[in-house]
Design an enzyme around this catalytic site. Structure first.
Site, PDB file in Angstrom:
ATOM      1  N   TYR A 183       0.828  -1.219   0.000  1.00 11.76           N
ATOM      2  CA  TYR A 183       0.000   0.000   0.000  1.00 11.76           C
ATOM      3  C   TYR A 183       0.852   1.255   0.000  1.00 11.76           C
ATOM      4  CZ  TYR A 183      -4.501  -2.159  -0.081  1.00 11.76           C
ATOM      5  OH  TYR A 183      -5.598  -2.853  -0.514  1.00 11.76           O
TER       6      TYR A 183
ATOM      7  N   ARG B 241       1.901   1.772  -3.490  1.00 11.90           N
ATOM      8  CA  ARG B 241       0.804   2.300  -4.319  1.00 11.90           C
ATOM      9  C   ARG B 241       0.510   3.759  -3.998  1.00 11.90           C
ATOM     10  NH1 ARG B 241      -4.179  -1.386  -3.716  1.00 11.90           N
ATOM     11  NH2 ARG B 241      -5.021  -0.056  -5.361  1.00 11.90           N
TER      12      ARG B 241
ATOM     13  N   ASN C 187     -12.460   2.878  -7.639  1.00  9.78           N
ATOM     14  CA  ASN C 187     -11.060   3.240  -7.427  1.00  9.78           C
ATOM     15  C   ASN C 187     -10.847   3.840  -6.046  1.00  9.78           C
ATOM     16  OD1 ASN C 187     -10.657   2.379  -9.996  1.00  9.78           O
ATOM     17  ND2 ASN C 187     -10.501   4.412 -10.901  1.00  9.78           N
TER      18      ASN C 187
ATOM     19  N   HIS D 289     -15.116   1.640  -2.632  1.00  9.69           N
ATOM     20  CA  HIS D 289     -14.069   0.808  -2.035  1.00  9.69           C
ATOM     21  C   HIS D 289     -13.112   1.575  -1.133  1.00  9.69           C
ATOM     22  CE1 HIS D 289     -14.699  -2.380  -5.461  1.00  9.69           C
ATOM     23  NE2 HIS D 289     -15.655  -2.395  -4.570  1.00  9.69           N
TER      24      HIS D 289
ATOM     25  N   CYS E 133      -7.908   2.253  12.604  1.00 12.41           N
ATOM     26  CA  CYS E 133      -7.240   1.542  13.698  1.00 12.41           C
ATOM     27  C   CYS E 133      -7.902   0.178  13.916  1.00 12.41           C
ATOM     28  CB  CYS E 133      -7.302   2.366  14.983  1.00 12.41           C
ATOM     29  SG  CYS E 133      -6.495   1.542  16.366  1.00 12.41           S
TER      30      CYS E 133
ATOM     31  N   GLY F 288     -13.782   1.503 -17.945  1.00  7.41           N
ATOM     32  CA  GLY F 288     -12.530   0.948 -17.431  1.00  7.41           C
ATOM     33  C   GLY F 288     -12.689   0.004 -16.269  1.00  7.41           C
ATOM     34  N   THR F 289     -13.724  -0.808 -16.319  1.00  6.54           N
ATOM     35  CA  THR F 289     -13.877  -1.818 -15.273  1.00  6.54           C
ATOM     36  C   THR F 289     -14.242  -3.138 -15.916  1.00  6.54           C
ATOM     37  OG1 THR F 289     -15.159  -2.548 -13.345  1.00  6.54           O
ATOM     38  CG2 THR F 289     -16.243  -0.987 -14.827  1.00  6.54           C
ATOM     39  N   SER F 290     -13.670  -4.206 -15.367  1.00  5.53           N
ATOM     40  CA  SER F 290     -14.001  -5.516 -15.913  1.00  5.53           C
ATOM     41  C   SER F 290     -15.407  -5.923 -15.457  1.00  5.53           C
ATOM     42  CB  SER F 290     -12.965  -6.545 -15.468  1.00  5.53           C
ATOM     43  OG  SER F 290     -12.680  -6.412 -14.101  1.00  5.53           O
TER      44      SER F 290
ATOM     45  N   ALA G  22     -10.083   5.170 -22.259  1.00  5.41           N
ATOM     46  CA  ALA G  22     -10.992   6.110 -21.595  1.00  5.41           C
ATOM     47  C   ALA G  22     -10.548   7.552 -21.833  1.00  5.41           C
ATOM     48  CB  ALA G  22     -11.047   5.806 -20.099  1.00  5.41           C
TER      49      ALA G  22
END
Ligand code: NAD
Ligand code: ZN
Length: 243
Positions: free
Chosen positions: A68, A71, A104, A121, A129, A190-192, A234
């Site tokens: 993470y 990313r 996203n 998401h 925490c 842009g999404t499967s 896109a």
């Protein structure tokens, strides 16, 4: 292109438009998609399921946090691309009848000026925490220690994102369903369209007679059921479609 004209006609006729976006909308910003290759040898050895699940996290929190942190670093250097800008401009011109729902976690829609993005998401930029359950915004790149600790109780923090097997945030999920169910046109970009429950939004819109326009560089499981499939990037199709 006849398909573009048809898509514009449906959009213009629609009182309300829902937009569902996925990782592909950020691909041209240099943010790797879900199935795309990261090119980074370390992460190539792990599946997203291992790195993006509660089981994977509790097995090896430091590993998941390193991923993470990496990313977050990538996204911090990335900028919104023409796809984000086209959507933000369209939303502004047609306010308040265009709702953007995204899978996203990168925050690039918001950075391009889109308001009220429904984030299904969570966000790379929030942390929670595991002990006292407080949620914080945290934009430090890189994080000073991995895993990071809660300032209030020293508990271990986790990324504020939705992992495989976890429920979607309730308020966002309700807002997304409402957007889908009340739209007369839906853009799926842009999404499967393979990750549930987000993928349910498409049949929900169609059951209320929305026209579904898919924009993707390739055919997806959704393509046969979409009313229109606009093949392309896109960042090229959206500015043309929404100008
Ligand atoms: P996915 O990787 O499964 O699908 C990406 C889709 O985008 C593919 O269908 C691909 O053909 C398409 N695509 C790639 N480049 C494109 C481009 N330039 N223009 C148009 N389409 C393009 O992604 P998904 O469906 O969003 O998967 C969902 C999960 O992955 C979500 O849970 C999400 O949180 C997570 N994720 C988020 C990010 C991000 O925030 N940027 C990145 C990767 C994964
Ligand atoms: Zn705490």
């Amino acid at each position: 292109m006849a398909d573009l004209a048809q898509a514009r006609e449906w959009l213009d006729a629609a009182g309300r438009v829902a937009v569902l976006t996925g990782a592909g909308v950020s691909a041209e910003s240099g943010v790797p998609t879900f199935r795309g290759h990261s090119g980074d040898a370390l992460w190539d050895r792990y599946s997203w399921e291992e790195l993006a699940s509660p089981e994977g996290f509790y097995r090896d929190p430091e590993l998941v946090w390193r991923w993470y942190d990496w990313r977050r670093g990538l996204v911090a250097q990335a900028n919104p691309n023409p796809a984000h800008h086209a959507l933000a401009g369209y939303q502004e011109r047609r306010a308040p009848s265009v709702v953007i729902v995204t899978q996203n976690v990168d925050g690039l829609h918001e950075r391009s000026g889109s308001l009220d993005v429904v984030r299904l998401h969570g966000s790379l930029w929030s942390v929670r925490c595991t002990r006292c359950h407080r949620e914080f915004a945290d934009e430090r790149v890189p994080l000073p220690e991995l895993p990071p600790r809660c300032a209030a109780c020293q508990g271990m923090l986790r990324p504020g994102v939705v992992w495989f097997g976890e429920e979607l945030p309730e308020r966002e999920w309700i807002a997304a369903q409402e957007a889908a169910a009340t739209a007369q046109a839906m853009l799926v970009v842009g999404t499967s369209a393979a990750v549930y429950p987000a993928a349910m939004l498409v049949p929900l819109a169609q059951s209320n007679r929305a026209k579904v326009i898919e924009i993707n560089i390739e055919e997806t499981p959704l393509s046969p059921r979409a009313d229109l499939h606009l093949q392309g990037k896109a960042g090229e199709v959206l500015p043309e479609l929404l100008k």
